[in-house]
Structures are given as structure tokens and as C-alpha cells.
Design a protein around this motif. Structure first.
Motif, PDB file in Angstrom:
ATOM      1  N   GLY A 153     -13.338   5.855   0.376  1.00 65.11           N
ATOM      2  CA  GLY A 153     -13.323   4.393   0.440  1.00 65.11           C
ATOM      3  C   GLY A 153     -13.668   3.767  -0.902  1.00 65.11           C
ATOM      4  N   PHE A 154     -14.635   4.358  -1.596  1.00 65.17           N
ATOM      5  CA  PHE A 154     -15.012   3.848  -2.912  1.00 65.17           C
ATOM      6  C   PHE A 154     -13.843   3.980  -3.876  1.00 65.17           C
ATOM      7  CE2 PHE A 154     -16.747   4.388  -7.194  1.00 65.17           C
ATOM      8  CZ  PHE A 154     -17.474   3.216  -7.314  1.00 65.17           C
ATOM      9  N   SER A 155     -13.192   5.139  -3.867  1.00 64.03           N
ATOM     10  CA  SER A 155     -12.049   5.384  -4.751  1.00 64.03           C
ATOM     11  C   SER A 155     -10.912   4.403  -4.451  1.00 64.03           C
ATOM     12  CB  SER A 155     -11.571   6.825  -4.577  1.00 64.03           C
ATOM     13  OG  SER A 155     -10.438   7.064  -5.355  1.00 64.03           O
ATOM     14  N   GLU A 156     -10.647   4.204  -3.166  1.00 61.16           N
ATOM     15  CA  GLU A 156      -9.602   3.263  -2.771  1.00 61.16           C
ATOM     16  C   GLU A 156      -9.954   1.848  -3.236  1.00 61.16           C
ATOM     17  OE1 GLU A 156      -7.725   1.431   1.318  1.00 61.16           O
ATOM     18  OE2 GLU A 156      -8.291   3.548   1.306  1.00 61.16           O
ATOM     19  N   TYR A 182      -1.452  -0.864  -2.806  1.00 57.80           N
ATOM     20  CA  TYR A 182      -2.155   0.424  -2.876  1.00 57.80           C
ATOM     21  C   TYR A 182      -1.469   1.446  -1.966  1.00 57.80           C
ATOM     22  CZ  TYR A 182      -5.654   4.024  -2.179  1.00 57.80           C
ATOM     23  OH  TYR A 182      -6.279   5.237  -2.090  1.00 57.80           O
ATOM     24  N   ARG A 183      -1.154   1.036  -0.726  1.00 61.58           N
ATOM     25  CA  ARG A 183      -0.497   1.955   0.212  1.00 61.58           C
ATOM     26  C   ARG A 183       0.884   2.374  -0.296  1.00 61.58           C
ATOM     27  NH1 ARG A 183      -3.263  -1.375   3.678  1.00 61.58           N
ATOM     28  NH2 ARG A 183      -1.528  -2.780   4.061  1.00 61.58           N
ATOM     29  N   LEU A 184       1.567   1.479  -0.981  1.00 58.20           N
ATOM     30  CA  LEU A 184       2.880   1.818  -1.540  1.00 58.20           C
ATOM     31  C   LEU A 184       2.749   2.775  -2.734  1.00 58.20           C
ATOM     32  CD1 LEU A 184       4.532  -1.714  -1.391  1.00 58.20           C
ATOM     33  CD2 LEU A 184       5.189   0.285  -0.022  1.00 58.20           C
ATOM     34  N   LEU A 185       1.727   2.553  -3.553  1.00 59.35           N
ATOM     35  CA  LEU A 185       1.519   3.400  -4.726  1.00 59.35           C
ATOM     36  C   LEU A 185       0.972   4.778  -4.367  1.00 59.35           C
ATOM     37  CD1 LEU A 185      -0.009   0.737  -7.109  1.00 59.35           C
ATOM     38  CD2 LEU A 185       2.003   2.120  -7.628  1.00 59.35           C
ATOM     39  N   TYR A 186       0.099   4.806  -3.391  1.00 56.70           N
ATOM     40  CA  TYR A 186      -0.574   6.055  -3.007  1.00 56.70           C
ATOM     41  C   TYR A 186      -0.412   6.279  -1.509  1.00 56.70           C
ATOM     42  CZ  TYR A 186      -2.758   4.787  -7.426  1.00 56.70           C
ATOM     43  OH  TYR A 186      -2.973   4.411  -8.723  1.00 56.70           O
ATOM     44  N   PRO A 187       0.783   6.694  -1.078  1.00 61.13           N
ATOM     45  CA  PRO A 187       0.992   6.891   0.360  1.00 61.13           C
ATOM     46  C   PRO A 187       0.042   7.940   0.922  1.00 61.13           C
ATOM     47  CG  PRO A 187       2.987   7.447  -0.898  1.00 61.13           C
ATOM     48  CD  PRO A 187       1.935   7.050  -1.875  1.00 61.13           C
ATOM     49  N   SER A 188      -0.457   7.663   2.096  1.00 63.02           N
ATOM     50  CA  SER A 188      -1.403   8.579   2.750  1.00 63.02           C
ATOM     51  C   SER A 188      -0.676   9.811   3.245  1.00 63.02           C
ATOM     52  CB  SER A 188      -2.050   7.848   3.931  1.00 63.02           C
ATOM     53  OG  SER A 188      -2.830   8.747   4.663  1.00 63.02           O
TER      54      SER A 188
END
Length: 155
Positions: free
Chosen positions: A90-93, A146-152
Motif C-alpha cells: 500500500g505504501f509503494s502504491e 496507476y492501475r493502467l501503468l502497473y496492472p495487478s
């Protein structure tokens, strides 16, 4: 002679799950609660039903079973590690979303990618990647970018 207090972090299974001894003796249990709460605590009457006796015996058997204790402690440690990992994630995100927000704000002010990168101490490539995503999705908020750049991996 008084025994020194054992720090909570040094208690182990041989301590019978912290204060289990207190729970076994009704009078000691009552005394400890009275000290902690600062008032007299009356003992509840014990109900001597057969079912309660069977349950009590089973609970005592489980509490003294070291294998159960070890499994309990392992599960507890796993939950702690999972919480720490989630907190770090969470901190990183949050840091990434903050970076995206700063890049987005500076781009809207007309600041160049190289100036943004230099100011933020990031590489131009990483800022360019964020800027490209912002240009492709101008309506998206920072969390969506963020979700687009770093997909889970779960998706």
C-alpha cells in the motif's frame, strides 16, 4: 525474591499462551481482574452441566496440545507477515500514485518531461511512460492511471 518480568516479545509456547495459568485458577483469575480493573470482581457460579464438562475437558486438551499451539502460532505469524506485506504494498502504491499526481500536475502547467524528471529525481524514461499514459487517458484519475501503468497480477 521477585521474578523479573518477561517482555511480551520473549514469551513462547512454554508460557502456555501468555496468561493461561491465571485462567486455570479461579481465585487467581479473580485477583488479577480485580487488580487490573481496580474494583472487586465477583466470581460467577459454575454451571455443572455434563455438556459444559465435556467441552471444558476438550478445551483443556486442545490448549495443552503443543501441535495445536504450534499451528496456532504459525497461523498468527503468517497473518502478521501478510499485514506487513500489505502495508508495504500500500505504501509503494501510494508513492507511485503521488508521483503520477505530480507528473500530471506539472504537465498541465507546461513543464517538460526532462524538467519534471530532473526535479523529481526520476529517470526520464519513467516520467515519459507516465506522461504517455496521461496523454492517452486524460480523463483518468491518478488511481486509474496507476492501475493502467502497473496492472495487478490478480486481474
Amino acid at each position: 525474591m521477585k521474578q523479573p518480568l518477561i517482555p511480551l516479545t520473549q514469551l513462547n509456547l512454554t508460557n502456555r499462551f501468555l496468561f493461561d495459568e491465571v485462567m486455570d485458577d479461579a481465585q487467581t483469575h479473580q485477583d488479577v481482574l480485580s487488580i487490573i480493573l481496580g474494583r472487586d470482581i465477583p466470581l460467577l457460579e459454575q454451571n455443572d452441566s455434563e455438556k459444559e464438562h465435556r467441552i471444558h475437558k476438550r478445551v483443556c486438551k486442545v490448549r495443552t496440545n503443543e501441535q495445536v499451539g504450534v499451528r496456532y502460532m504459525q497461523a498468527w505469524e503468517e497473518r502478521i507477515y501478510d499485514k506487513e506485506e500489505a502495508r508495504e504494498e500500500g505504501f509503494s502504491e501510494g508513492m507511485c500514485i503521488r508521483t503520477i499526481s505530480l507528473v500530471k500536475r506539472n504537465l498541465s502547467k507546461g513543464v517538460s518531461v526532462s524538467d519534471i524528471a530532473q526535479f523529481m529525481g526520476e529517470t526520464e524514461d519513467s516520467v515519459e511512460k507516465i506522461a504517455d499514459m496521461i496523454r492517452c487517458h486524460p480523463e483518468a484519475d491518478e488511481a486509474e492511471l496507476y492501475r493502467l501503468l502497473y496492472p495487478s497480477e490478480e486481474e
